[in-house]
Design a protein around this motif. Structure first.
Motif, PDB file in Angstrom:
ATOM      1  N   PHE A  69      -8.570   8.670  -3.316  1.00  0.00           N
ATOM      2  CA  PHE A  69      -7.653   7.534  -3.183  1.00  0.00           C
ATOM      3  C   PHE A  69      -7.626   6.703  -4.461  1.00  0.00           C
ATOM      4  CE2 PHE A  69      -8.169   7.836   1.608  1.00  0.00           C
ATOM      5  CZ  PHE A  69      -6.850   8.202   1.826  1.00  0.00           C
ATOM      6  N   LEU A  70      -8.810   6.442  -5.033  1.00  0.00           N
ATOM      7  CA  LEU A  70      -8.861   5.647  -6.258  1.00  0.00           C
ATOM      8  C   LEU A  70      -8.196   6.375  -7.420  1.00  0.00           C
ATOM      9  CD1 LEU A  70     -12.505   4.221  -6.023  1.00  0.00           C
ATOM     10  CD2 LEU A  70     -10.357   2.993  -5.647  1.00  0.00           C
ATOM     11  N   LEU A  71      -8.323   7.696  -7.446  1.00  0.00           N
ATOM     12  CA  LEU A  71      -7.698   8.493  -8.509  1.00  0.00           C
ATOM     13  C   LEU A  71      -6.177   8.386  -8.442  1.00  0.00           C
ATOM     14  CD1 LEU A  71      -8.035  10.588 -10.816  1.00  0.00           C
ATOM     15  CD2 LEU A  71      -7.955  12.374  -9.057  1.00  0.00           C
ATOM     16  N   PHE A  72      -5.653   8.325  -7.222  1.00  0.00           N
ATOM     17  CA  PHE A  72      -4.198   8.269  -7.050  1.00  0.00           C
ATOM     18  C   PHE A  72      -3.710   6.863  -6.713  1.00  0.00           C
ATOM     19  CE2 PHE A  72      -5.152  12.758  -6.331  1.00  0.00           C
ATOM     20  CZ  PHE A  72      -4.147  13.367  -7.062  1.00  0.00           C
ATOM     21  N   LYS A  73      -4.509   5.860  -7.033  1.00  0.00           N
ATOM     22  CA  LYS A  73      -4.153   4.485  -6.695  1.00  0.00           C
ATOM     23  C   LYS A  73      -2.812   4.079  -7.293  1.00  0.00           C
ATOM     24  CE  LYS A  73      -5.872  -0.269  -6.995  1.00  0.00           C
ATOM     25  NZ  LYS A  73      -7.010  -1.126  -7.408  1.00  0.00           N
ATOM     26  N   ARG A  74      -2.643   4.289  -8.589  1.00  0.00           N
ATOM     27  CA  ARG A  74      -1.393   3.888  -9.242  1.00  0.00           C
ATOM     28  C   ARG A  74      -0.210   4.757  -8.821  1.00  0.00           C
ATOM     29  NH1 ARG A  74      -2.968   2.124 -15.489  1.00  0.00           N
ATOM     30  NH2 ARG A  74      -4.276   0.323 -14.905  1.00  0.00           N
ATOM     31  N   PRO A  75      -0.372   6.094  -8.780  1.00  0.00           N
ATOM     32  CA  PRO A  75       0.757   6.903  -8.299  1.00  0.00           C
ATOM     33  C   PRO A  75       1.185   6.541  -6.871  1.00  0.00           C
ATOM     34  CG  PRO A  75      -0.825   8.304  -9.432  1.00  0.00           C
ATOM     35  CD  PRO A  75      -1.459   6.955  -9.301  1.00  0.00           C
ATOM     36  N   MET A  76       0.223   6.219  -5.997  1.00  0.00           N
ATOM     37  CA  MET A  76       0.572   5.822  -4.633  1.00  0.00           C
ATOM     38  C   MET A  76       1.354   4.515  -4.631  1.00  0.00           C
ATOM     39  SD  MET A  76      -2.870   6.793  -2.449  1.00  0.00           S
ATOM     40  CE  MET A  76      -2.227   6.039  -0.939  1.00  0.00           C
ATOM     41  N   ALA A  77       0.875   3.544  -5.408  1.00  0.00           N
ATOM     42  CA  ALA A  77       1.575   2.256  -5.466  1.00  0.00           C
ATOM     43  C   ALA A  77       2.976   2.426  -6.045  1.00  0.00           C
ATOM     44  CB  ALA A  77       0.768   1.264  -6.302  1.00  0.00           C
ATOM     45  N   PHE A 215       1.030   3.070   1.345  1.00  0.00           N
ATOM     46  CA  PHE A 215       0.875   3.507  -0.046  1.00  0.00           C
ATOM     47  C   PHE A 215      -0.155   2.670  -0.814  1.00  0.00           C
ATOM     48  CE2 PHE A 215       5.128   4.877   1.230  1.00  0.00           C
ATOM     49  CZ  PHE A 215       5.090   6.208   0.867  1.00  0.00           C
ATOM     50  N   ASP A 216      -1.035   2.004  -0.092  1.00  0.00           N
ATOM     51  CA  ASP A 216      -2.068   1.189  -0.728  1.00  0.00           C
ATOM     52  C   ASP A 216      -3.403   1.932  -0.667  1.00  0.00           C
ATOM     53  OD1 ASP A 216      -4.081  -0.738  -1.337  1.00  0.00           O
ATOM     54  OD2 ASP A 216      -2.658  -2.330  -0.874  1.00  0.00           O
ATOM     55  N   ALA A 217      -3.832   2.466  -1.798  1.00  0.00           N
ATOM     56  CA  ALA A 217      -5.075   3.246  -1.844  1.00  0.00           C
ATOM     57  C   ALA A 217      -6.280   2.403  -1.462  1.00  0.00           C
ATOM     58  CB  ALA A 217      -5.263   3.842  -3.238  1.00  0.00           C
ATOM     59  N   GLY A 218      -6.268   1.121  -1.845  1.00  0.00           N
ATOM     60  CA  GLY A 218      -7.388   0.249  -1.510  1.00  0.00           C
ATOM     61  C   GLY A 218      -7.556   0.073  -0.017  1.00  0.00           C
ATOM     62  N   ASP A 219      -6.446  -0.064   0.709  1.00  0.00           N
ATOM     63  CA  ASP A 219      -6.527  -0.186   2.161  1.00  0.00           C
ATOM     64  C   ASP A 219      -7.124   1.062   2.788  1.00  0.00           C
ATOM     65  OD1 ASP A 219      -5.461  -2.682   2.075  1.00  0.00           O
ATOM     66  OD2 ASP A 219      -3.505  -2.165   2.905  1.00  0.00           O
ATOM     67  N   TRP A 220      -6.693   2.231   2.322  1.00  0.00           N
ATOM     68  CA  TRP A 220      -7.223   3.482   2.869  1.00  0.00           C
ATOM     69  C   TRP A 220      -8.706   3.643   2.520  1.00  0.00           C
ATOM     70  CZ3 TRP A 220      -5.031   6.049   6.588  1.00  0.00           C
ATOM     71  CH2 TRP A 220      -3.653   5.958   6.761  1.00  0.00           C
ATOM     72  N   CYS A 221      -9.116   3.181   1.332  1.00  0.00           N
ATOM     73  CA  CYS A 221     -10.536   3.222   0.984  1.00  0.00           C
ATOM     74  C   CYS A 221     -11.346   2.366   1.944  1.00  0.00           C
ATOM     75  CB  CYS A 221     -10.743   2.728  -0.451  1.00  0.00           C
ATOM     76  SG  CYS A 221     -10.299   3.926  -1.726  1.00  0.00           S
ATOM     77  N   THR A 222     -10.820   1.202   2.303  1.00  0.00           N
ATOM     78  CA  THR A 222     -11.516   0.335   3.248  1.00  0.00           C
ATOM     79  C   THR A 222     -11.642   1.001   4.614  1.00  0.00           C
ATOM     80  OG1 THR A 222     -10.704  -1.638   2.101  1.00  0.00           O
ATOM     81  CG2 THR A 222     -11.507  -1.934   4.343  1.00  0.00           C
TER      82      THR A 222
END
Length: 472
Positions: A69-77, A215-222
């Motif tokens: 998720f962190l790797l694709f944080k920007r592409p997801m956003a 599309f928020d990688a941080g939310d999915w990480c949580t």
């Protein structure tokens, strides 16, 4: 990396905090083969913490997922932003013909994310905003239906929320939309809306927390994070959700994650607590409910837990209920037992807690390490038929034998989406965006069942009296 002393954990309770951004392949490899995990760079835990292989494997999967998720944080956003822009472009210009006309004139209207006309992906998947025949009667199913709509609405921007509540929900009055500080995320990513009804015999206040952004990688990480703190006498509590509320564990109490006067945005727990106290003073018979979808549901459950630790008995007495949808697990069995004993099963007028779970939604089964389900679970199958249970959700969900049923159900839901409108009514007709989303379930079958459309349908098409239903 912060030490346990710096974090304020000065008692003999345990804790495990995962830092997926730290560590590499060597640490992941070591996690699979060694019980002692405290020496790993991506784990901070109390001295002597060990995990057996099944738990280490779950932790391994969680860390790998967070790293992805962190790797694709920007592409997801970027994908989410571009998708929202593209899907709002035609409606903003009056449809395809209007867009072509504006294009020829050189007068294209670009979507504004803060506009009261802007639609998020959530509203594009399900644009319904009608409350139906809500009367504020206090019926648990009426509150559940209201909560489902509120949990969906809170994903929109503040202008849309204010417009819907004040102009479409004639029974309701908008109070406040909150952008609150999330210290681990270093952003104002915890959001909630407060509104109340205007019915003289009800005086109900609703607090709805925003859930996981698609599309928020941080939310999915949580959501998949396995960090926890042991907080006597409550047991183990999910660290990421707790800090999203703006509170830090400290012995058998809590404190702000950062000094309140040092930030430009409020901390969710403290801002909502103080606002509720002011609103409840206006009417001595007023009560409030808490709700949210996905991560928002987790925050809704943890809010009263923090009220207990903060010794806010006056507010707890005015809590009418907690209604969550697709809510991940927030604590261990001891935490659940404690919550039921001191809040939901106490003597007198105890608040209700209903945790709605739709069919193959994966998020309510997460996280897997130490966290358990508690309370009354309203489980709906793909025909929107309810089952009330206090049992643990099906433990075979993650087994390989469940893969084929997952895909079969995804295919059935796609077929149902095509015909549900003509069969049941135009209110339930699914648009092409929603059908594409369901078709995506043929590839990743666990994602579409987490959407809010099925939860809204469940509260509308499963008209049972939750309060008087027998547990199975």
């Amino acid at each position: 990396m912060a030490t346990s002393v710096e974090r304020g954990i000065l008692w003999n309770a345990g804790f495990l905090v995962v830092h997926p951004e730290h560590g590499g392949f060597t640490d992941l490899f070591s996690l699979l083969f060694f019980k002692q995990i405290c020496r790993l760079r991506f784990v901070e835990c109390s001295d002597g913490t060990t995990l057996e292989f099944p738990d280490r494997w779950v932790l391994f999967v969680s860390i790998v997922a967070q790293k992805i998720f962190l790797l694709f944080k920007r592409p997801m956003a970027w994908t989410g932003s571009m998708l929202g822009f593209a899907l709002n472009l035609l409606p903003e210009n009056g449809g395809l013909l209007g867009f072509l006309r504006n294009l020829l004139r050189g007068q294209i209207i670009t979507p504004n994310e803060k506009s009261p006309r802007f639609q998020t992906v959530v509203s594009l998947l399900d644009g319904r905003t009608d409350l139906g025949d809500y009367t504020g009667s206090g019926n648990s199913m009426a509150h559940a239906s209201l909560s489902a709509m509120a949990s969906k609405l809170v994903y929109e921007n503040s202008a849309v929320i204010r417009d819907v509540i004040n102009n479409q929900w004639q029974q309701m009055e908008f109070v406040e939309f909150l952008n609150c500080w999330n210290e681990p995320r270093q952003s104002a990513s915890t959001q909630a809306v407060i509104f109340r009804d205007k019915l003289p015999d009800s005086r109900l206040i609703v607090v709805a927390f925003r859930g996981t952004q698609l599309f928020d990688a941080g939310d999915w990480c949580t959501d998949v994070d396995l960090s926890w703190y042991e907080m006597p006498p409550m047991g183990r509590v999910h660290g990421g959700f707790l800090k999203a509320l703006g509170v830090d564990p400290c012995c058998d109490s809590v404190r702000p994650t950062v000094p309140i006067d040092h930030i430009t945005h409020p901390l969710a727990y403290y801002a909502i607590r103080d606002r509720l106290r002011a609103l409840l003073k206006d009417h001595e018979n007023a009560r409030f409910i808490l709700t949210g979808h996905s991560m928002g549901g987790a925050l809704a459950v943890l809010f009263p837990a923090v009220l207990v630790l903060d010794k806010q008995e006056d507010l707890l007495e005015r809590l009418a209920g907690v209604y969550t949808f697709g809510q991940p697990r927030v604590g261990d069995r001891r935490f659940g037992d404690h919550m039921e004993r001191v809040i939901f099963n106490k003597n007198g007028s105890a608040p209700e807690y209903y945790r709605f779970v739709y069919c193959n939604d994966m998020v309510p089964r997460l996280p897997r390490l130490h966290f358990k389900h508690f309370g009354t679970c309203v489980y709906y199958n793909s025909l929107y038929q309810p089952q009330i249970t206090r049992k643990e959700l099906d433990e075979n969900y993650f087994s390989l034998r469940n893969v084929i049923p997952l895909y079969l159900n995804a295919a059935w839901e796609l077929v149902r989406g095509v015909f549900i409108g003509p069969v049941i009514g135009k209110e339930y007709r699914e648009g092409w965006i929603q059908l594409i989303y369901r078709a995506f379930g043929l590839v990743v079958p666990v994602l579409p069942p987490h959407g809010l459309r099925d939860y809204v349908n469940s509260t509308k098409l499963g008209p049972i009296d939750l309060r008087n239903s027998k547990l199975t």
